[in-house]
Scaffold this active site. Structure first.
Site, short mmCIF file in Angstrom:
data_model
loop_
_atom_site.label_atom_id
_atom_site.label_comp_id
_atom_site.label_asym_id
_atom_site.label_seq_id
_atom_site.Cartn_x
_atom_site.Cartn_y
_atom_site.Cartn_z
N GLU A 91 52.79 30.25 51.62
CA GLU A 91 52.79 30.03 53.07
C GLU A 91 51.61 29.16 53.48
OE1 GLU A 91 54.31 34.58 53.92
OE2 GLU A 91 52.45 33.87 54.80
N CYS A 109 45.60 26.58 57.78
CA CYS A 109 45.19 27.61 56.82
C CYS A 109 45.98 27.36 55.52
CB CYS A 109 45.53 28.96 57.43
SG CYS A 109 45.05 30.32 56.41
N CYS A 116 48.07 37.09 44.91
CA CYS A 116 46.62 37.26 44.77
C CYS A 116 46.34 38.52 43.95
CB CYS A 116 45.97 37.39 46.14
SG CYS A 116 44.17 37.51 46.04
N CYS A 123 46.28 43.64 53.22
CA CYS A 123 46.79 42.28 53.09
C CYS A 123 48.16 42.27 52.41
CB CYS A 123 45.79 41.46 52.29
SG CYS A 123 46.37 39.83 51.85
N SER A 201 37.06 30.41 52.30
CA SER A 201 36.86 31.83 52.57
C SER A 201 37.06 32.64 51.29
CB SER A 201 37.85 32.29 53.64
OG SER A 201 37.73 33.67 53.84
N SER A 223 34.71 37.38 53.55
CA SER A 223 35.44 38.51 54.13
C SER A 223 34.66 39.78 53.83
CB SER A 223 36.84 38.60 53.51
OG SER A 223 37.56 37.46 53.83
N CYS A 342 48.26 36.36 56.58
CA CYS A 342 48.46 35.92 55.21
C CYS A 342 49.48 36.77 54.45
CB CYS A 342 47.10 35.98 54.54
SG CYS A 342 47.07 35.94 52.80
S1 SF4 Z 1 42.72 39.23 51.71
FE1 SF4 Z 1 42.55 37.38 50.48
S2 SF4 Z 1 41.50 38.08 48.60
FE2 SF4 Z 1 42.28 39.94 49.63
S3 SF4 Z 1 44.31 40.27 48.69
FE3 SF4 Z 1 44.63 39.04 50.55
S4 SF4 Z 1 44.67 36.93 49.82
FE4 SF4 Z 1 43.71 38.17 48.22
#
Ligand code: SF4
Length: 371
Positions: A91, A109, A116, A123, A201, A223, A342
């Protein structure tokens, strides 16, 4: 066949010389066609001779990510679901902001990994797990897609102003391709983004952090999401393997330009990290470096274990920090109606696909998707 989007300018110069027998300036012409004029077909490169274009077409291609869905929020936030050459999906999101004069500009973004590995508990991307790293072509191809959507030629006043590596994936775990992307973004004959308009980030991991600071090609955002080690372990279990005190002491020696500050991202999760006791712990942390804080109000995804914080708690949290000299900027949550956080759109699409598979082949659905 090589995708030319995967070559940095020095690599393109070497390739042009080795494969086409052409001088350096030819590589610059090709580079401008690809990144400034967004050519996808060698035939459009009219200042390059026909034999050279034919030779290129026989040896190379220009492949952008394929747009499979576009969703636009009422506030203008636009989310693209993209299919990569191997079928993987990622995305990218365009976020609008309007100047006082009413001129609309955009921040994009970018994703840098398919899925990930970090597994942050709030997330949607973290829930999917890690599939693979993205190439430079796939990372920067997202920008070409967005510019085409916006009709942004970059020849005059660019509409796409800022780039943030805050999409799917952890940039420091795909460092080689992210660095090559940053170098290419910088080229004034290409996409021409100054480092002041790019933010990388990270969830705060040791690997490659120092190198990112030393390269000076982007601003840093970290973060944080928790003011102490114990809470961080609960919310971001993998990132917290690098203890918070070690993260902070590394950030204290992070290379910064004179007016540059580290941005800390802090996602306010209702009843979890949004109390004044948490704000109290944050003050010395943020003040221990040249830092500022972005407060983001959590936008719950379907099935999320977390809730949005109340408006009163958010305001009290923000005020507590300002009263103690911490620059804390409350970011409006954009694109709530289109799952703009995300990984949410990909997760939703995978869920739809899962439902379809369940309807047609009961018993096998669990093997078909990681969502
Ligand atoms: S916030 Fe960022 S680092 Fe954490 S799981 Fe989601 S994509 Fe990965």
């Amino acid at each position: 066949m090589i995708n030319l989007l995967n070559l940095t300018l020095p690599e393109l110069e070497a390739w042009t010389q080795a494969e086409l027998g052409e001088p350096k300036f030819r590589a610059m012409q090709i580079w401008q066609w690809i990144w400034q004029r967004m050519a996808r077909d060698f035939d459009t490169m009219t200042n390059i001779s026909r034999p050279c274009r034919e030779s290129m077409a026989a040896k190379a291609c220009i492949v952008w990510p394929e747009v499979t869905a576009v969703e636009e929020s009422q506030d203008g936030t636009t989310k693209f679901l993209l299919r990569l050459e191997d079928g993987a999906q990622v995305e990218t999101v365009l976020i609008p902001s309007d100047s006082r004069e009413g001129v609309r500009r955009w921040t994009q973004c970018l994703s840098c990994q398919v899925g990930c590995a970090m597994g942050c508990t709030f997330c949607s991307t973290g829930e999917m797990g890690f599939e693979r790293n993205m190439t430079m072509a796939e990372i920067l191809g997202q920008i070409l897609v967005a510019r085409e959507h916006l009709g942004d030629t970059r020849l005059h006043w660019p509409m796409l102003r800022n780039i943030v590596f805050m999409g799917m994936g952890e940039p420091l775990l795909n460092f080689n391709e992210v660095m090559r992307s940053l170098q290419s973004l910088n080229s004034d004959k290409g996409l021409n983004f100054s480092p002041r308009r790019i933010t990388v980030s990270t969830c705060g991991i040791e690997k490659n952090l120092k190198e990112l600071g030393e390269c000076g090609l982007a601003f840093l955002a970290v973060s944080l999401h928790a003011p102490n080690q114990e809470l961080r372990e609960r919310i971001m279990p993998k990132a917290a393997r690098w203890p918070l005190d070690r993260l902070m002491s590394t950030l204290q020696s992070y290379s910064l330009n004179t007016r540059e500050r580290i941005t800390f991202e802090y996602l306010l999760l209702g009843g979890v990290n949004d109390g004044l006791e948490h704000a109290r712990e944050l003050v010395p942390l943020v003040n221990s470096v040249k830092g500022k804080l972005n407060l983001i109000v959590y936008n719950p995804a379907e099935g999320s274990p977390y809730a949005a914080p109340s408006h009163e708690r958010v305001l009290a949290f923000e005020k507590y920090l300002w009263d103690r000299g911490v620059t804390a900027i409350l970011r409006k949550s954009k694109g709530q109606d289109i799952k703009a956080a995300c990984g949410q759109l990909k997760a939703a699409r995978q869920k739809e696909q899962l439902e379809e598979i369940k309807a047609t082949a009961p018993g096998h659905a669990g093997q078909e998707t990681s969502a």
